[in-house]
Design a protein around this motif. Structure first.
Motif, PDB file in Angstrom:
ATOM      1  N   GLN A  55      41.472  51.505 -75.977  1.00  0.00           N
ATOM      2  CA  GLN A  55      41.344  51.226 -74.700  1.00  0.00           C
ATOM      3  C   GLN A  55      42.166  52.537 -74.026  1.00  0.00           C
ATOM      4  OE1 GLN A  55      42.493  47.468 -73.305  1.00  0.00           O
ATOM      5  NE2 GLN A  55      44.593  48.148 -73.167  1.00  0.00           N
ATOM      6  N   ASP A  56      42.975  53.000 -74.357  1.00  0.00           N
ATOM      7  CA  ASP A  56      43.679  54.062 -74.071  1.00  0.00           C
ATOM      8  C   ASP A  56      43.213  55.529 -74.350  1.00  0.00           C
ATOM      9  OD1 ASP A  56      44.255  53.663 -76.746  1.00  0.00           O
ATOM     10  OD2 ASP A  56      46.279  54.875 -76.548  1.00  0.00           O
ATOM     11  N   LYS A  57      42.042  55.503 -75.287  1.00  0.00           N
ATOM     12  CA  LYS A  57      41.310  56.709 -75.698  1.00  0.00           C
ATOM     13  C   LYS A  57      39.900  56.835 -75.375  1.00  0.00           C
ATOM     14  CE  LYS A  57      44.628  57.702 -79.390  1.00  0.00           C
ATOM     15  NZ  LYS A  57      44.922  58.027 -80.744  1.00  0.00           N
ATOM     16  N   LEU A  58      39.415  55.534 -75.389  1.00  0.00           N
ATOM     17  CA  LEU A  58      37.760  55.532 -74.979  1.00  0.00           C
ATOM     18  C   LEU A  58      37.681  54.461 -74.008  1.00  0.00           C
ATOM     19  CD1 LEU A  58      36.399  55.323 -78.764  1.00  0.00           C
ATOM     20  CD2 LEU A  58      36.597  57.570 -77.130  1.00  0.00           C
ATOM     21  N   THR A  59      36.528  54.403 -73.424  1.00  0.00           N
ATOM     22  CA  THR A  59      36.049  53.297 -72.369  1.00  0.00           C
ATOM     23  C   THR A  59      34.447  53.168 -72.195  1.00  0.00           C
ATOM     24  OG1 THR A  59      36.488  52.770 -70.091  1.00  0.00           O
ATOM     25  CG2 THR A  59      36.121  55.003 -70.304  1.00  0.00           C
ATOM     26  N   ILE A  60      33.886  52.442 -71.646  1.00  0.00           N
ATOM     27  CA  ILE A  60      32.577  52.199 -71.338  1.00  0.00           C
ATOM     28  C   ILE A  60      32.547  51.655 -70.031  1.00  0.00           C
ATOM     29  CG2 ILE A  60      30.424  50.790 -71.755  1.00  0.00           C
ATOM     30  CD1 ILE A  60      31.182  50.333 -74.572  1.00  0.00           C
ATOM     31  N   PRO A  61      31.699  52.420 -68.945  1.00  0.00           N
ATOM     32  CA  PRO A  61      31.569  52.064 -67.800  1.00  0.00           C
ATOM     33  C   PRO A  61      31.138  50.754 -67.586  1.00  0.00           C
ATOM     34  CG  PRO A  61      30.409  54.394 -67.985  1.00  0.00           C
ATOM     35  CD  PRO A  61      30.779  53.702 -69.424  1.00  0.00           C
ATOM     36  N   GLY A  62      31.286  49.892 -66.637  1.00  0.00           N
ATOM     37  CA  GLY A  62      31.195  48.644 -66.536  1.00  0.00           C
ATOM     38  C   GLY A  62      31.723  47.479 -67.190  1.00  0.00           C
ATOM     39  N   THR A  63      31.305  46.400 -66.939  1.00  0.00           N
ATOM     40  CA  THR A  63      32.101  45.248 -67.662  1.00  0.00           C
ATOM     41  C   THR A  63      30.951  44.383 -67.864  1.00  0.00           C
ATOM     42  OG1 THR A  63      34.149  43.928 -67.783  1.00  0.00           O
ATOM     43  CG2 THR A  63      32.881  44.028 -65.649  1.00  0.00           C
ATOM     44  N   GLU A  64      31.350  43.212 -69.122  1.00  0.00           N
ATOM     45  CA  GLU A  64      30.675  42.220 -69.444  1.00  0.00           C
ATOM     46  C   GLU A  64      29.236  42.758 -69.657  1.00  0.00           C
ATOM     47  OE1 GLU A  64      30.977  39.071 -66.669  1.00  0.00           O
ATOM     48  OE2 GLU A  64      33.153  38.733 -67.074  1.00  0.00           O
ATOM     49  N   ASN A  65      28.163  42.209 -69.239  1.00  0.00           N
ATOM     50  CA  ASN A  65      26.895  42.675 -69.636  1.00  0.00           C
ATOM     51  C   ASN A  65      26.236  43.619 -68.526  1.00  0.00           C
ATOM     52  OD1 ASN A  65      26.467  40.457 -68.062  1.00  0.00           O
ATOM     53  ND2 ASN A  65      24.886  39.398 -69.488  1.00  0.00           N
ATOM     54  N   ASP A  66      27.111  44.271 -67.793  1.00  0.00           N
ATOM     55  CA  ASP A  66      26.585  44.932 -66.754  1.00  0.00           C
ATOM     56  C   ASP A  66      25.614  45.985 -66.998  1.00  0.00           C
ATOM     57  OD1 ASP A  66      28.080  43.877 -64.937  1.00  0.00           O
ATOM     58  OD2 ASP A  66      29.553  45.629 -64.624  1.00  0.00           O
ATOM     59  N   PRO A  67      24.498  46.555 -66.379  1.00  0.00           N
ATOM     60  CA  PRO A  67      23.551  47.286 -66.924  1.00  0.00           C
ATOM     61  C   PRO A  67      24.187  48.835 -67.400  1.00  0.00           C
ATOM     62  CG  PRO A  67      22.857  46.621 -64.677  1.00  0.00           C
ATOM     63  CD  PRO A  67      24.272  46.133 -65.108  1.00  0.00           C
ATOM     64  N   GLU A  68      25.440  49.161 -66.830  1.00  0.00           N
ATOM     65  CA  GLU A  68      26.097  50.287 -67.234  1.00  0.00           C
ATOM     66  C   GLU A  68      26.610  50.244 -68.750  1.00  0.00           C
ATOM     67  OE1 GLU A  68      26.947  48.511 -64.529  1.00  0.00           O
ATOM     68  OE2 GLU A  68      26.933  50.063 -62.702  1.00  0.00           O
ATOM     69  N   VAL A  69      26.902  48.982 -69.242  1.00  0.00           N
ATOM     70  CA  VAL A  69      27.228  48.501 -70.525  1.00  0.00           C
ATOM     71  C   VAL A  69      26.141  48.638 -71.500  1.00  0.00           C
ATOM     72  CG1 VAL A  69      28.386  46.947 -72.017  1.00  0.00           C
ATOM     73  CG2 VAL A  69      29.278  47.334 -69.858  1.00  0.00           C
ATOM     74  N   LEU A  70      25.149  47.828 -71.138  1.00  0.00           N
ATOM     75  CA  LEU A  70      23.813  47.839 -71.685  1.00  0.00           C
ATOM     76  C   LEU A  70      23.192  49.283 -72.040  1.00  0.00           C
ATOM     77  CD1 LEU A  70      22.268  44.576 -70.481  1.00  0.00           C
ATOM     78  CD2 LEU A  70      23.862  45.099 -72.292  1.00  0.00           C
ATOM     79  N   ALA A  71      23.480  50.012 -71.108  1.00  0.00           N
ATOM     80  CA  ALA A  71      22.803  51.526 -71.168  1.00  0.00           C
ATOM     81  C   ALA A  71      23.458  52.127 -72.293  1.00  0.00           C
ATOM     82  CB  ALA A  71      22.901  52.116 -69.799  1.00  0.00           C
ATOM     83  N   ARG A  72      24.607  51.747 -72.575  1.00  0.00           N
ATOM     84  CA  ARG A  72      25.373  52.582 -73.927  1.00  0.00           C
ATOM     85  C   ARG A  72      25.036  52.175 -75.064  1.00  0.00           C
ATOM     86  NH1 ARG A  72      29.393  56.108 -72.112  1.00  0.00           N
ATOM     87  NH2 ARG A  72      29.125  56.720 -69.894  1.00  0.00           N
TER      88      ARG A  72
END
Length: 157
Positions: A55-72
């Motif tokens: 988590q200190d080097k990578l991230t994914i926008p959004g949280t849980e099953n937000d559309p931003e997460v699923l788009a990744r």
């Protein structure tokens, strides 16, 4: 004279940009392929893989099953792919992604089944497979039989 001032302004602007750039941030995104391996069951129909990431080097926008997460998430095989990005240690930053795939026909083969696109933070360009922990938390056949011994791994692209 006017041209040399313009060139000078560009040089000063570039130099200022270099001085204010975040150190260690050489990448903007990192793709990670998630693979599953199993034997003895020819009809894997569903699985959930848990991917713990730095988590200190990578991230994914959004949280849980937000559309931003699923788009990744990108499926690399047939079936329905879903995911959930969680803050498992309750520090306010997500660090655990669960990726699920259901494919009753054809069944899920051993190998890469999903790709995840992360945003880089400082140091993200140095991330390798050893920085991830991958665990199959659920795997079942088309008849609902639990599959034990399934493993997962990652390849950082």
């Amino acid at each position: 004279m006017r041209r040399s001032r313009a060139v000078g302004a560009i040089v000063v602007g570039l130099f200022a940009a270099l001085l204010t750039a975040e150190p260690g941030l050489a990448c903007s995104t990192r793709e990670v392929a998630v693979s599953v391996a199993f034997s003895g069951y020819p009809d894997l129909a569903g699985l959930v893989a848990r991917l713990e990431y730095p988590q200190d080097k990578l991230t994914i926008p959004g949280t849980e099953n937000d559309p931003e997460v699923l788009a990744r998430l990108t499926s690399l095989t047939s079936g329905i792919l879903s995911g959930r990005d969680d803050d498992f240690d309750n520090d306010g930053i997500d660090e655990r992604l669960e990726v699920g795939l259901i494919s009753p026909s054809p069944t899920i083969p051993s190998g890469a089944f999903a790709e995840v696109e992360f945003d880089c933070l400082a140091g993200g360009d140095s991330v390798g497979a050893a920085d991830f922990a991958c665990t199959v938390v659920d795997a079942t056949t088309s008849s609902g039989t639990d599959i034990s011994g399934a493993t997962c791994s990652v390849v950082v692209e």
